[in-house]
Design an enzyme around this catalytic site. Structure first.
Site, mmCIF file in Angstrom:
data_model
loop_
_atom_site.group_PDB
_atom_site.id
_atom_site.type_symbol
_atom_site.label_atom_id
_atom_site.label_comp_id
_atom_site.label_asym_id
_atom_site.label_seq_id
_atom_site.Cartn_x
_atom_site.Cartn_y
_atom_site.Cartn_z
ATOM 1 N N LYS A 22 0.843 -1.197 0.000
ATOM 2 C CA LYS A 22 0.000 0.000 0.000
ATOM 3 C C LYS A 22 0.876 1.245 0.000
ATOM 4 O O LYS A 22 2.104 1.160 0.215
ATOM 5 C CB LYS A 22 -0.930 -0.011 1.214
ATOM 6 N N TYR A 39 17.189 30.415 5.747
ATOM 7 C CA TYR A 39 16.118 31.279 6.268
ATOM 8 C C TYR A 39 16.245 31.416 7.782
ATOM 9 O O TYR A 39 16.489 30.446 8.493
ATOM 10 C CB TYR A 39 14.757 30.674 5.959
HETATM 11 C C1 LIG Z 1 -3.924 -4.282 8.270
HETATM 12 C C2 LIG Z 1 -2.446 -4.245 8.062
HETATM 13 N N1 LIG Z 1 -1.774 -5.392 7.949
HETATM 14 C C3 LIG Z 1 -0.425 -5.406 7.769
HETATM 15 C C4 LIG Z 1 0.292 -4.234 7.705
HETATM 16 C C5 LIG Z 1 1.787 -4.298 7.533
HETATM 17 O O1 LIG Z 1 2.406 -3.819 8.695
HETATM 18 P P1 LIG Z 1 4.005 -3.755 8.798
HETATM 19 O O2 LIG Z 1 4.436 -2.742 7.794
HETATM 20 O O3 LIG Z 1 4.262 -3.334 10.198
HETATM 21 O O4 LIG Z 1 4.507 -5.111 8.474
HETATM 22 C C6 LIG Z 1 -0.373 -3.020 7.819
HETATM 23 C C7 LIG Z 1 0.379 -1.770 7.789
HETATM 24 O O5 LIG Z 1 0.138 -0.803 8.415
HETATM 25 C C8 LIG Z 1 -1.783 -3.025 8.007
HETATM 26 O O6 LIG Z 1 -2.463 -1.894 8.132
#
Ligand SMILES: Cc1ncc(COP(=O)(O)O)c(C=O)c1O
Length: 389
Positions: free
Chosen positions: A53, A280
């Site tokens: 994601k 700045y």
């Molecule tokens: C529902 C869910 N599963 C898995 C993950 C993966 O987590 P991580 O990056 O800590 O492995 C996330 C990330 O935020 C998540 O929201």
């Protein structure tokens, strides 16, 4: 690569971008593949779902997804339907889990693209079933139970009712029950065990009703690495895929390789005298004559403005040197001291140069945040250059 290890300019996109600023983020897909292999070995017989994601935590979702699947990840996960569609349009055909329940009006797209929806409301289930019926397919779903993080998920008391609704609908198939850990990155925190107890109770309840799904999944990276009892059938690993320790407390818990580095070439060099000031607000005064290099990256690129005020350093000539003065929108300044520096020299903001390395978690520690936010924050205008593709 040049002898200095600097990527060679290449019109096909590998190496220093030819057009625009000499500033780029390098993503080592070999490191991604290595990290996935480390995870697979660690969690087997559980399978690995690579979480890509937020544009693959800033690394580039499609490239990371290809590398992860190539290294043996069986699943991919995204936050948004649009992110899942991006993977499908790039030709990825691995199962893709959408981690939050899509809105009812998105369910037709979920079905059309063959994505797997997380569900946790009757409204979502009804909308998905309708979309599946219209398309003439059976949609597989992952029912999420809230075991105490209280972000999204069905309440434990609702799970059986929702599972029955799923089971009763021939357009749907309950493929998984799952939940998410709130404190797995704090290995001694007792709440992970509490969440696992609540999860197992939900599984037992479904089992008693003859509704146990084929897959159970709970673990994020931290849980996958340090809580074996959380691995079940599948682990959803994000940050570890990118080679970043899930928390400072877990540093070195697995032989992960950071995939992302942020690099630039010096665009300007000047000598400044003791007593002069920089940037700045003129907040930093030099206490000795020195050499100042200008680097073409700023807060619009995801280098937080206040990093200089909390000890932020870059690597130049294989040595750590401080960022001085406030970071501006597009540029920052480095006090190079006695390190010889010239226009065109490489500066590393995150990553390795010689024997030194600056990590995303180092920025996180300095800034009071986490490596996740740092890598997700590297701006869209910083070109990603892929190594090991
Ligand atoms: C529902 C869910 N599963 C898995 C993950 C993966 O987590 P991580 O990056 O800590 O492995 C996330 C990330 O935020 C998540 O929201």
């Amino acid at each position: 690569m040049t002898p200095q290890g600097r990527p060679t300019p290449d019109p096909t996109g590998a190496g220093v971008p030819v057009a625009g600023r000499p500033a780029w983020a390098e993503v080592d897909l070999g490191a991604v593949a290595h990290n996935v292999a480390v995870l697979i070995e660690r969690v087997a017989p559980a399978q690995v779902c690579a979480v890509v994601k937020a544009n693959g935590y800033g690394h580039g979702a499609v490239s990371v997804a290809r590398a992860a699947v190539g290294a043996g990840a069986s699943w991919l996960a995204v936050a948004l339907v649009d992110e899942g569609v991006e993977l499908r349009e790039a030709g990825l055909d691995a199962p893709v889990l959408v981690l939050s329940e899509p809105r009812p009006e998105e369910m037709a797209r979920v079905v059309a693209e063959g994505l797997t929806a997380a569900v946790y409301t009757l409204e979502g289930i009804t909308a998905l079933a309708e979309a599946a019926r219209v398309a003439g397919v059976v949609a597989r779903v992952h029912l999420k139970v809230n075991t105490g993080m209280n972000r999204v998920g069905a309440q434990p008391g609702e799970v059986l009712t929702l599972a029955r609704a799923l089971d009763a609908d021939p357009a749907l198939r309950l493929e998984a029950l799952w939940t998410h850990c709130a404190v797995a990155d704090e290995p001694d925190h007792p709440f992970t065990a509490e969440q696992l107890d609540r999860f197992r109770a939900a599984v037992v309840e479904l089992e008693a009703a003859g509704l146990r799904p084929p897959l159970l999944h709970v673990a994020n990276s931290a849980a996958a690495l340090v809580h074996p009892e959380a691995r079940f059938d599948l682990v959803r690993a994000g940050i570890a895929v990118y080679g970043i320790d899930p928390a400072p407390a877990l540093a070195g818990v697995a032989a992960l390789q950071p995939a992302l580095s942020v690099r630039a070439h010096v665009t300007h060099v000047k000598q400044v005298g003791a007593g002069e000031r920089v940037s700045y607000g003129l907040r930093h005064e030099f206490d000795a004559d020195t050499t100042v290099a200008t680097v073409p990256l700023g807060y619009a690129d995801g280098v937080p403005r206040r990093l200089s005020g909390v000890g932020g350093e870059v690597l130049v000539g294989g040595r750590r040197r401080p960022i001085v003065g406030v970071i501006t929108m597009d540029q920052l300044m480095v006090d190079c001291g006695d390190v010889p520096v010239a226009v065109g020299d490489e500066v590393v903001l995150i990553g390795r140069q010689g024997d030194e390395a600056v990590t995303a978690n180092e920025w996180g520690d300095r800034l009071g945040t986490i490596g996740y936010e740092v890598v997700c924050g590297i701006g869209a205008r910083v070109p990603r250059v892929y190594l090991g593709a």
